[in-house]
Write a protein that holds these residues in place. Sequence first.
Motif, PDB file in Angstrom:
ATOM      1  N   LYS A 294      -3.777   8.258  -9.353  1.00 49.88           N
ATOM      2  CA  LYS A 294      -5.067   7.903  -8.747  1.00 49.88           C
ATOM      3  C   LYS A 294      -4.958   6.580  -7.985  1.00 49.88           C
ATOM      4  O   LYS A 294      -5.497   6.438  -6.893  1.00 49.88           O
ATOM      5  CB  LYS A 294      -6.142   7.811  -9.838  1.00 49.88           C
ATOM      6  N   THR A 295      -4.218   5.628  -8.563  1.00 46.45           N
ATOM      7  CA  THR A 295      -4.024   4.348  -7.878  1.00 46.45           C
ATOM      8  C   THR A 295      -3.296   4.572  -6.559  1.00 46.45           C
ATOM      9  O   THR A 295      -3.687   4.044  -5.507  1.00 46.45           O
ATOM     10  CB  THR A 295      -3.215   3.381  -8.781  1.00 46.45           C
ATOM     11  N   GLN A 296      -2.252   5.399  -6.602  1.00 48.16           N
ATOM     12  CA  GLN A 296      -1.507   5.707  -5.378  1.00 48.16           C
ATOM     13  C   GLN A 296      -2.432   6.347  -4.339  1.00 48.16           C
ATOM     14  O   GLN A 296      -2.426   5.982  -3.157  1.00 48.16           O
ATOM     15  CB  GLN A 296      -0.345   6.656  -5.712  1.00 48.16           C
ATOM     16  N   LEU A 297      -3.248   7.296  -4.806  1.00 49.07           N
ATOM     17  CA  LEU A 297      -4.170   8.010  -3.922  1.00 49.07           C
ATOM     18  C   LEU A 297      -5.169   7.039  -3.292  1.00 49.07           C
ATOM     19  O   LEU A 297      -5.383   7.038  -2.074  1.00 49.07           O
ATOM     20  CB  LEU A 297      -4.908   9.088  -4.735  1.00 49.07           C
ATOM     21  N   GLU A 298      -5.751   6.182  -4.136  1.00 49.25           N
ATOM     22  CA  GLU A 298      -6.779   5.273  -3.614  1.00 49.25           C
ATOM     23  C   GLU A 298      -6.176   4.236  -2.662  1.00 49.25           C
ATOM     24  O   GLU A 298      -6.802   3.891  -1.655  1.00 49.25           O
ATOM     25  CB  GLU A 298      -7.521   4.589  -4.778  1.00 49.25           C
TER      26      GLU A 298
ATOM     27  N   THR B 188       2.241  15.546  -8.219  1.00 49.61           N
ATOM     28  CA  THR B 188       3.342  14.574  -8.182  1.00 49.61           C
ATOM     29  C   THR B 188       3.038  13.481  -7.150  1.00 49.61           C
ATOM     30  O   THR B 188       2.243  13.713  -6.224  1.00 49.61           O
ATOM     31  CB  THR B 188       4.664  15.255  -7.753  1.00 49.61           C
ATOM     32  N   PRO B 189       3.702  12.321  -7.281  1.00 58.30           N
ATOM     33  CA  PRO B 189       3.508  11.260  -6.282  1.00 58.30           C
ATOM     34  C   PRO B 189       3.821  11.757  -4.863  1.00 58.30           C
ATOM     35  O   PRO B 189       3.138  11.392  -3.902  1.00 58.30           O
ATOM     36  CB  PRO B 189       4.502  10.176  -6.718  1.00 58.30           C
ATOM     37  N   ASP B 190       4.810  12.621  -4.752  1.00 60.42           N
ATOM     38  CA  ASP B 190       5.184  13.148  -3.438  1.00 60.42           C
ATOM     39  C   ASP B 190       4.025  13.950  -2.823  1.00 60.42           C
ATOM     40  O   ASP B 190       3.760  13.870  -1.620  1.00 60.42           O
ATOM     41  CB  ASP B 190       6.439  14.026  -3.615  1.00 60.42           C
ATOM     42  N   GLN B 191       3.329  14.709  -3.664  1.00 57.32           N
ATOM     43  CA  GLN B 191       2.193  15.496  -3.168  1.00 57.32           C
ATOM     44  C   GLN B 191       1.079  14.569  -2.655  1.00 57.32           C
ATOM     45  O   GLN B 191       0.428  14.872  -1.660  1.00 57.32           O
ATOM     46  CB  GLN B 191       1.634  16.392  -4.282  1.00 57.32           C
ATOM     47  N   ILE B 192       0.889  13.455  -3.347  1.00 62.82           N
ATOM     48  CA  ILE B 192      -0.161  12.511  -2.920  1.00 62.82           C
ATOM     49  C   ILE B 192       0.216  11.925  -1.554  1.00 62.82           C
ATOM     50  O   ILE B 192      -0.617  11.829  -0.649  1.00 62.82           O
ATOM     51  CB  ILE B 192      -0.345  11.362  -3.966  1.00 62.82           C
ATOM     52  N   THR B 193       1.497  11.570  -1.403  1.00 63.01           N
ATOM     53  CA  THR B 193       1.962  11.033  -0.119  1.00 63.01           C
ATOM     54  C   THR B 193       1.708  12.056   0.985  1.00 63.01           C
ATOM     55  O   THR B 193       1.184  11.735   2.050  1.00 63.01           O
ATOM     56  CB  THR B 193       3.486  10.714  -0.208  1.00 63.01           C
ATOM     57  N   GLN B 194       2.063  13.312   0.718  1.00 64.08           N
ATOM     58  CA  GLN B 194       1.873  14.371   1.733  1.00 64.08           C
ATOM     59  C   GLN B 194       0.396  14.546   2.070  1.00 64.08           C
ATOM     60  O   GLN B 194       0.029  14.706   3.229  1.00 64.08           O
ATOM     61  CB  GLN B 194       2.405  15.696   1.204  1.00 64.08           C
TER      62      GLN B 194
END
Length: 371
Positions: free
Chosen positions: A262-266, A352-358
Amino acid sequence: MIYLDHNATTPIDPRVLEAMLPYLKSFYGNASGLYRLGRLSRSAIDTARHQVAELVGATASQVIFTSGGTEANNLALASLEPQAGLAVSAIEHPSILEPAERLRQQGHPLSLIDVDQNGLICQEALDAIIRTQKTTAVSIMLANNETGVIQDIARLTEQLRAHGIALHTDAVQAAGKIPVDFNSLGVRLMSLSSHKLYGPKGAGALIFEKGARLSPLLLGGGQEQGYRAGTENVAAIVGFGKAAELAKSELAQRGEYLAGLKTQLEDGLRSIPGLSIFAEDAPRLPNTVQFGLPNSDGEMLLMRLDQQGVAVSSGSACASGGKEPSHVLTAMGIAPALAQSTLRISLGTTNTPDQITQFIEQLKILVCQEG
Ligand SMILES: Cc1ncc(COP(=O)(O)O)c(C=O)c1O
């Protein structure tokens, strides 16, 4: 596919499916049967009842299995006996708002409890409910399905109970994502749903305080202490139990993982000019982020993302498809234009973190194209 709509429903955990399969394939006995096949089903339901009770710190005898969160919410409102008046928060799920409206039509006074711009219950609104002495029953959700905002139910119950007002809480979105303890919350009734915590659809539960009486919606059998007639959906109940057991044992680890995502997403979302995250400063579920993009059409973005293989929601699952702005955002005072330009991301344990990046990259491209 990148699935980012776990508040709508979650995939079944393979371990849950494994637990269910014998009850779909071989152990088909009616749990009311006195022979071995029946007793096997009964015993599986008993185990599931303990597992669900343990997830929320209750005892097995306080669990009534239902077909899901919607039925649990309907049963709760029917059971609260709001003779002198019912109050529900303005941001409840339709499975609370609609039965509440029906009770109003049947002559029970109904009040809506306002929330502030962060989606938290307004203290003045609650004080007014207490002061007017016209309300005997209240329903306030533990966590909101759209914004993820978590209410301080224990504090609210303390205030309401002091005036003899009984509280129901819809914990459908909270259970399995944050610690939920029935006794510490102090509520009389609490709703749960299996398919929001990696269990199958078609199972849920109403947890009730010892000594409380329920008004059954379904009559015609003695199942579930006479509070919910009908031959039990054994496989779904077994799945719900297994999902609850896993949710309890993995709660901390899941919460930590989701909070990281969530932090990565935000952080990614904040790099998009003009984007605002709703209820940013309120306590929220570790998996839910709802945001507005001025001058964008939420439904259009949803469809474009779908074409790229990304599943998100433009509001609550039940509300999407409609063109009305979300009642939750409206209650929070979000302007209709911004409320129409929202997306809700609800993360799950398999993201996954990769999915959030995408996802962030794709969203940025779409926003540029729109602008
Ligand atoms: C807060 C809340 N309550 C109740 C429900 C209904 O649960 P079910 O789908 O199990 O009927 C939902 C489903 O979206 C929900 O988000």
